[in-house]
Every structure is written in structure tokens, then in C-alpha cells.
Design an enzyme around this catalytic site. Structure first.
Site, PDB file in Angstrom:
ATOM      1  N   LYS A   1     -14.978   3.883   6.264  1.00  0.00           N
ATOM      2  CA  LYS A   1     -13.751   3.717   7.037  1.00  0.00           C
ATOM      3  C   LYS A   1     -13.788   4.666   8.226  1.00  0.00           C
ATOM      4  O   LYS A   1     -14.210   5.827   8.109  1.00  0.00           O
ATOM      5  CB  LYS A   1     -12.516   3.983   6.175  1.00  0.00           C
ATOM      6  CG  LYS A   1     -12.341   2.989   5.026  1.00  0.00           C
ATOM      7  CD  LYS A   1     -10.934   3.028   4.466  1.00  0.00           C
ATOM      8  CE  LYS A   1      -9.965   2.391   5.425  1.00  0.00           C
ATOM      9  NZ  LYS A   1      -8.591   2.340   4.876  1.00  0.00           N
TER      10      LYS A   1
ATOM     11  N   GLU B   1      -8.770   9.055   6.260  1.00  0.00           N
ATOM     12  CA  GLU B   1      -9.027   7.616   6.105  1.00  0.00           C
ATOM     13  C   GLU B   1     -10.047   7.332   5.014  1.00  0.00           C
ATOM     14  O   GLU B   1     -10.038   6.263   4.416  1.00  0.00           O
ATOM     15  CB  GLU B   1      -9.522   7.019   7.434  1.00  0.00           C
ATOM     16  CG  GLU B   1      -8.430   6.792   8.448  1.00  0.00           C
ATOM     17  CD  GLU B   1      -7.425   5.750   7.973  1.00  0.00           C
ATOM     18  OE1 GLU B   1      -7.827   4.627   7.646  1.00  0.00           O
ATOM     19  OE2 GLU B   1      -6.227   6.085   7.909  1.00  0.00           O
TER      20      GLU B   1
ATOM     21  N   GLU C   1       0.848  -1.190   0.000  1.00  0.00           N
ATOM     22  CA  GLU C   1       0.000   0.000   0.000  1.00  0.00           C
ATOM     23  C   GLU C   1       0.881   1.236   0.000  1.00  0.00           C
ATOM     24  O   GLU C   1       1.870   1.306   0.732  1.00  0.00           O
ATOM     25  CB  GLU C   1      -0.886   0.082   1.254  1.00  0.00           C
ATOM     26  CG  GLU C   1      -2.010  -0.897   1.356  1.00  0.00           C
ATOM     27  CD  GLU C   1      -2.841  -0.688   2.621  1.00  0.00           C
ATOM     28  OE1 GLU C   1      -3.643  -1.569   2.926  1.00  0.00           O
ATOM     29  OE2 GLU C   1      -2.661   0.353   3.311  1.00  0.00           O
TER      30      GLU C   1
ATOM     31  N   GLU D   1     -13.594   5.618   0.404  1.00  0.00           N
ATOM     32  CA  GLU D   1     -14.465   4.655   1.092  1.00  0.00           C
ATOM     33  C   GLU D   1     -15.076   5.317   2.325  1.00  0.00           C
ATOM     34  O   GLU D   1     -14.395   5.570   3.319  1.00  0.00           O
ATOM     35  CB  GLU D   1     -13.667   3.411   1.485  1.00  0.00           C
ATOM     36  CG  GLU D   1     -13.092   2.669   0.288  1.00  0.00           C
ATOM     37  CD  GLU D   1     -12.128   1.567   0.693  1.00  0.00           C
ATOM     38  OE1 GLU D   1     -12.580   0.561   1.284  1.00  0.00           O
ATOM     39  OE2 GLU D   1     -10.913   1.713   0.433  1.00  0.00           O
TER      40      GLU D   1
END
Length: 470
Positions: free
Chosen positions: A336, A342, A277, A333
């Protein structure tokens, strides 16, 4: 040497064909590993379907995709797409797999054999940032991690599957020291008990050390001493490691080499790196400096150009090394938890449109991109902030969050009692906003954030001045 018979000639010919086939596979994997991969997370309630997402990945020319599970629908849809796939054993499956080979065999049967080889599974990652969890429950998994990896590998070999690597992605917090890079050292609580057997496994199985590495975090924690341009691959600054004399021109290389030196100190200097990542947030909260579209596009475009090059530069400690890389993430997203960043790492909006232009092949010239919006938050925010109830949220859920905040003690909600100065206006939104701000102010230094399961948001306006609460 004895005379060859027709049978031995045939055997020799078959060996040559097999060797050629294997060489082509290796070449194919090498070419694919230069293609940038994308992390496909699904923690959102507004994301495109799996079918749409895979079509998007194909249109983006992603070389590989990393999943955070082994979702059956996604794996079926990835069949015959020519996209290399990384699947994951979830953290809560590790202990059972480590304890029983039959359980490991069943996992491989259900999540690999059912789709392979039509779906080009090339990596099985056991757990996700397992060593970052320091709770009692999390620590229980630590010593089961490598045994679980071994059992998965045994299952693959029993099926004569040789082209699937087994690894585990770790965060940078697995290191005790990262700077200068030559001082890279793993944490003492995991160094001997976990890292040595892990590195031994990776080395003997010719797998990768998968690392989640985000230059955004060390930069945002110390923007005065770390140049933003150094973090974005566009600095003229050069840093010389006093221990090795190696010269660094970007923060990512420093972080990666700290892992290399940490492995070397444990006797494993040759385990290859893969970036599981990396990325840069495209937005965040008021107090998250540098989280914007311009920086995200700049970081990821320069990352692709570096990692997808036909002549890879590697790192100063490993010049020319090929480092397979996955960008985080495909989408923003919204489910999260944690601070605002985040939920904002996506290359795409939740509706599937591009957050900014990016060519994952690395062939597009910088001058061919459209201008990016200017960045307005590259310095730390100095003003006042409050944490208030987000608009149009479920009032029942808001009342629960209000109760939670007030039950934490420390006088969080004393001013909301009848007759006190903040009791009015008498509304759930107002009381929740006061409670959220009070809770955040008291517990922020302990890691609390302004989120409350999506019911809260930051504001730089005093809630008492907002008409919504009057």
C-alpha cells in the site's frame, strides 16, 4: 370467509412454512450482522494464501468478510464456510455497467451466480470510496455510480435473488461538515447530483449507507483538542451537541451521527448505517502520533465489545440500532502506498500471527488479555526527520526514484552536482537519501510522503552521520 379446500389448506401451510423460513433467514442475518466482519485486502507480496487466510478467518470467528474485488479463488474457498461475504465492483468497471444492462447481467453471472448460494454472498459494493476521487477521471464516475447500482440490483431481481444488498462504501470526506454531529452536511458538489439519488436507492431497496470511518484521523489531526481516550472508547468525557442536546462519550458515535444528520437534511432519516471500514494503525512513521499496538488493540477490542453486544447501544441519534461492522484489516499490507500507517492496520502480521490478542465475538473480558506493550508515541513528534533510502532495495529502482525526485525542480538536487557540498560520497544510496529528504522537505506541505514505492523510510538521525552512506 369461504370454506378452505385441501388445496387452499396446503397453500396456507406452504405460506406458513415460507414465512417461518424467511423469519429464520432474517434472524440468521441479524445474528450474523452482530458478528464482526473483517476486510481482507491483498496488497502485499508476503501474505498467506487465500486458503490459509480463510482458515484464519474461521478460527477468528469472523462473521463476515469484505473483499475488494470478486476474486474467483477466494469465493470458491468461502463456499460452505458460513461466513457472509461482501464482494466489490471495482471503480474501473462502474461506467460500463452503468451504461449497459447486459454488462451488469454478465457481471452478476460471472461473480455471483457462479458461487451463490454455496458462498454466502450478502453484499455487492459498487466501487470503493468513489466520491473521494476529485480528479477529472474520478469525477467522471460520480454520476455513473447510482445507475450502476440500479443495474446490478435489476440483475439480482431477474434471478430472484432477494437477500443480497447493493451499496457503495464512502469515506468521511463525502461530508462537508461533521462537527458538531447535528451540523453534518454532505459536500455541495455531490449533495444534489449524487447523494440524493444514492439515498433514494438505498432507502427504496432497504440497503445500508456504508461508511469508512476512522476516529484515528480526526484525533491525529487535532490531538490537543480531541482526547485520545475519547477516540479509544475509554474516556469519562461527555460532549453535548448544542443543536440537539444529545450526549456523546466517544468519537466514533459523533462521526456516525454526523452522517445520520447529513442524510436527514436531504430527507432520508431512516437509511441504516453499516461501517465498511474502521480500525486503528498498529505502527506508522515518526510523525504519525498514536499509531501503535496498544492503541490499536484498545480501539478494536472496545469497538467489538460495542458492536457485537447482544444489546447494541447504537448511537445517541439512533439508540439501540444494530450497525454491521467490518474491521480494517486482516493483515498489514506492505504494497500500500502513502504514509507508514497505510501499511499497518492489520489484526495480523503478514505471516498470519496475531498482532495482538482480540476476540471478535466480544465475549472475552478485558482482564483476560495479556498486557500490551507501552505506547511511546501518543504525542506529536517534535524532532527533526529525514527521508532516506531504505536498506537492501533494488539499486536500479533506487536510481529511477532518484531521477524522479531530482526532476521535480525547485533546486531539489542542486547540491548533488559535481563539486557541490553533497556530491560525495559518490553512491546511489547517499544521493537518493539526499534527494528524498530534499524532495520531502519541499513538497511535504503538498501531500508528498516519504515512501517512493517502498524505497524510502524516515529516520530521526542525520543521514550524514550514518555509516551506511560513508
Amino acid at each position: 370467509m369461504g370454506k378452505q379446500t385441501s388445496g387452499s389448506k396446503m397453500t396456507a401451510k406452504m405460506c406458513v412454512v415460507a414465512l417461518l423460513f424467511f423469519s429464520l433467514l432474517v434472524l440468521s442475518d441479524a445474528i450474523t450482522s452482530r458478528k464482526i466482519g473483517v476486510n481482507y485486502g491483498r496488497l502485499g507480496n508476503n501474505l498467506p494464501s487465500a486458503y490459509q487466510s480463510i482458515e484464519i478467518l474461521r478460527s477468528m470467528k469472523a462473521g463476515s468478510v469484505k473483499l475488494y474485488d470478486a476474486n474467483p479463488e477466494t469465493l470458491r474457498l468461502l463456499a460452505r464456510t458460513n461466513i457472509h461475504v461482501s464482494i466489490m465492483v471495482t471503480n474501473d468497471e462502474i461506467i460500463n455497467i452503468a451504461a449497459n444492462q447486459t454488462t451488469a447481467n454478465k457481471w452478476v453471472e460471472d461473480n455471483v451466480l457462479r458461487y451463490y448460494p454455496d458462498t454466502m454472498i450478502r453484499t455487492i459494493l459498487v466501487g470503493n470510496e468513489v466520491l473521494s476521487s476529485c480528479s477529472d477521471a474520478g469525477k467522471q464516475i460520480w454520476n455513473h455510480l447510482v445507475p450502476a447500482m440500479r443495474r446490478i440490483k435489476i440483475s439480482l431481481r431477474a434471478q430472484d435473488i432477494r437477500n443480497i444488498k447493493v451499496g457503495t462504501p464512502l469515506a468521511m470526506d463525502a461530508l462537508q461538515t461533521t462537527f458538531p454531529p447535528s451540523n453534518g452536511t454532505f459536500r455541495p458538489d455531490i449533495s444534489t447530483s449524487v447523494m440524493v439519488p444514492l439515498l433514494n436507492f438505498l432507502n427504496s431497496s432497504k440497503s445500508y449507507f456504508f461508511i469508512d470511518v476512522y476516529p484515528y484521523f480526526p484525533w491525529s489531526a487535532d490531538p490537543i483538542n480531541i482526547s485520545l481516550n475519547f477516540a479509544l472508547f475509554q474516556s469519562n468525557i461527555k460532549y453535548t451537541d448544542p443543536g440537539t442536546g444529545l450526549v456523546y462519550t466517544n468519537l466514533l458515535d459523533q462521526m456516525l451521527d454526523s452522517v445520520v444528520f447529513a442524510m436527514t437534511k436531504l430527507g432520508y432519516p431512516n437509511v441504516r448505517l453499516s461501517i465498511a471500514e474502521t480500525g486503528w494503525p498498529n505502527a506508522g512513521d515518526f510523525d504519525e502520533a498514536g499509531a501503535n499496538i496498544k492503541n490499536a488493540a484498545t480501539y478494536n477490542r472496545n469497538l467489538v465489545r460495542k458492536m457485537a453486544s447482544s444489546n447494541p447501544t447504537g448511537t445517541p441519534a439512533r439508540p439501540g440500532a444494530l450497525i454491521p461492522t467490518f474491521i480494517f484489516a486482516l493483515y498489514d499490507e506492505n504494497r500500500k502506498t502513502g504514509p507508514g500507517t497505510e501499511r499497518h492496520w492489520g489484526l495480523l502480521h503478514p505471516n498470519g500471527t496475531s498482532m495482538y490478542q482480540i476476540d471478535l465475538t466480544g465475549k472475552r473480558a478485558s482482564s483476560d488479555y495479556e498486557p500490551l506493550p507501552p505506547a511511546h508515541n501518543n504525542v506529536p513528534y517534535k524532532g527533526k526527520l529525514w527521508c532516506i533510502a531504505a536498506p537492501e532495495v533494488n539499486l536500479t529502482e533506487l536510481e529511477r526514484a532518484l531521477t524522479f525526485a531530482c526532476n521535480q525542480g525547485n533546486g531539489t538536487c542542486d547540491s548533488l552536482t559535481p563539486g557541490k557540498e553533497c556530491y560525495e560520497p559518490l553512491s546511489v544510496a547517499w544521493h537518493a537519501s539526499y534527494a528524498f529528504s530534499s524532495y520531502w522537505a519541499k513538497f511535504r506541505s503538498q501531500g508528498a510522503n516519504c515512501y517512493f514505492n517502498g524505497l524510502a523510510q524516515q529516520t530521526n538521525r542525520n543521514p550524514s552521520e550514518l555509516h551506511d552512506f560513508k
